[in-house]
Design an enzyme around this catalytic site. Structure first.
Site, PDB file in Angstrom:
ATOM      1  N   GLY A   9      -1.556   3.570  13.548  1.00  0.00           N
ATOM      2  CA  GLY A   9      -1.016   3.041  12.298  1.00  0.00           C
ATOM      3  C   GLY A   9      -1.822   3.568  11.110  1.00  0.00           C
ATOM      4  O   GLY A   9      -2.496   4.603  11.206  1.00  0.00           O
ATOM      5  N   LYS A  61       0.794  -1.231   0.000  1.00  0.00           N
ATOM      6  CA  LYS A  61       0.000   0.000   0.000  1.00  0.00           C
ATOM      7  C   LYS A  61       0.831   1.288   0.000  1.00  0.00           C
ATOM      8  O   LYS A  61       0.381   2.306  -0.514  1.00  0.00           O
ATOM      9  CB  LYS A  61      -0.930   0.026   1.218  1.00  0.00           C
ATOM     10  CG  LYS A  61      -2.123  -0.910   1.118  1.00  0.00           C
ATOM     11  CD  LYS A  61      -2.966  -0.714   2.365  1.00  0.00           C
ATOM     12  CE  LYS A  61      -4.193  -1.559   2.371  1.00  0.00           C
ATOM     13  NZ  LYS A  61      -5.099  -1.170   3.454  1.00  0.00           N
TER      14      LYS A  61
END
Ligand code: ATR
Length: 299
Positions: free
Chosen positions: A138, A75
């Site tokens: 995160g 990602k």
């Protein structure tokens, strides 16, 4: 014998790249969406190693794919191969959706809309004037914090084991999203410890776990100390969907809280990606029906 016509020369091509990929439900989700929406498209999973990521992205472009998803572990690394990023994707530093238009690659992060849309659908309320506590800092926490801030939360508390990462999210939101530019004191960061959990969580209307603590197979773990008390007016959300009810959610439910797991976010981020590729809005009733079907399918 019958002629199989569900893929023809005119079919639009979509896919997902990641590693591992065999567990992904994205093929089922997107092919179901095409079926519901009457769109001639097919979505295929591709297992891609890190060192082949550039080749894979160039390959999908050369093969005239309309778009693709990117999942773990690519990602962030995919960003170097893209031409443009949406505001949200650049704040988060991660892309989960790419749209290809005239040989250019546009990166998006649909977790923000996926979270907000699914939360509103399941909670029956939004974030306006709410005090929201987010546990973790995160990638998922970034998307969720941006969504909550965009939606006009009154106050955001970010609680994380590593304080500097919680402060980073606070700073991103203060520099980029109203109304926090005017009232930076409305977003605060805390170290994940006993007193933050007991003091801060009791102030919150909505508590969101974005960490992986409590995920299968560690189902006896909780992101907060066991003695933390919830109150029945709070909505408690866990981004985990396996198990469908974590110990954290179970404890909140025992206190009478409304509880929500992360399956909706997973389904609605996929629906948002599909909307971006096809330039359509999936009607709310269809989104709801697909979500309910996947809830049954996965449990
Ligand atoms: P994701 O992209 O799914 O959010 P991530 O970027 O690895 O995954 O973030 C995981 C979050 O869970 C982080 O905030 C991490 O805390 P740190 O920033 O201190 O690493 C938090 N987390 C994971 N395991 C944890 C644990 N055992 N105790 C406390 N926090 C934990």
């Amino acid at each position: 014998m019958s002629i199989i016509r569900y893929v023809t020369g005119k079919t639009k091509l979509l896919g997902v790249i990641g590693n591992p990929i065999s567990h992904s439900i994205s093929p089922e989700l997107h092919n179901t969406l095409s079926n519901y929406m009457g769109i001639d498209a097919v979505y295929v999973p591709f297992k891609v190693e890190r060192e082949k990521l550039g080749d894979a992205v160039r390959g999908l472009k050369a093969l005239n794919f309309k778009g693709f998803n990117i999942t773990i572990p690519h990602k962030s690394n995919v960003i170097e191969y893209l031409d443009e990023l949406s505001r949200e994707a650049s704040f988060i530093g991660a892309v989960n959706t790419v749209k290809i238009i005239e040989n250019k690659l546009y990166g998006y992060n649909t977790d923000v809309d996926g979270f907000v849309n699914s939360f509103k659908e399941e909670a029956g309320t939004g974030f306006t004037n709410k005090k929201v506590a987010i546990i973790g800092a995160g990638g998922a926490a970034r998307a969720i914090a941006i969504g909550v801030a965009n939606e006009g939360a009154q106050k955001i508390f970010i609680i994380n084991r590593t304080l500097s990462k919680a402060i980073q999210i606070r700073d991103i939101i203060i520099s980029n999203i109203m109304p926090y530019k005017e009232c930076p004191e409305n977003i605060e960061s805390f170290q994940l410890n006993d007193s933050a959990c007991t003091e801060v969580l009791k102030l919150a209307d909505i508590i969101i776990n974005t960490t992986s603590i409590g995920m299968h197979p560690d189902i006896d773990c909780m992101p907060v100390p066991e003695h933390v008390e919830f109150n029945s007016n709070q909505i408690v959300y866990d981004a985990i969907y396996n198990p469908s009810k974590t110990k954290f959610l179970q404890q909140a439910e025992n206190k009478g809280c409304k509880i929500i797991n992360g399956l909706g976010m997973l389904i609605y981020q996929g629906i948002k990606a599909y909307e971006i590729w096809m330039d359509i809005t999936v009607p709310k009733e269809i989104a709801r029906e697909i979500f309910n079907e996947f809830k049954n399918y996965l449990t």
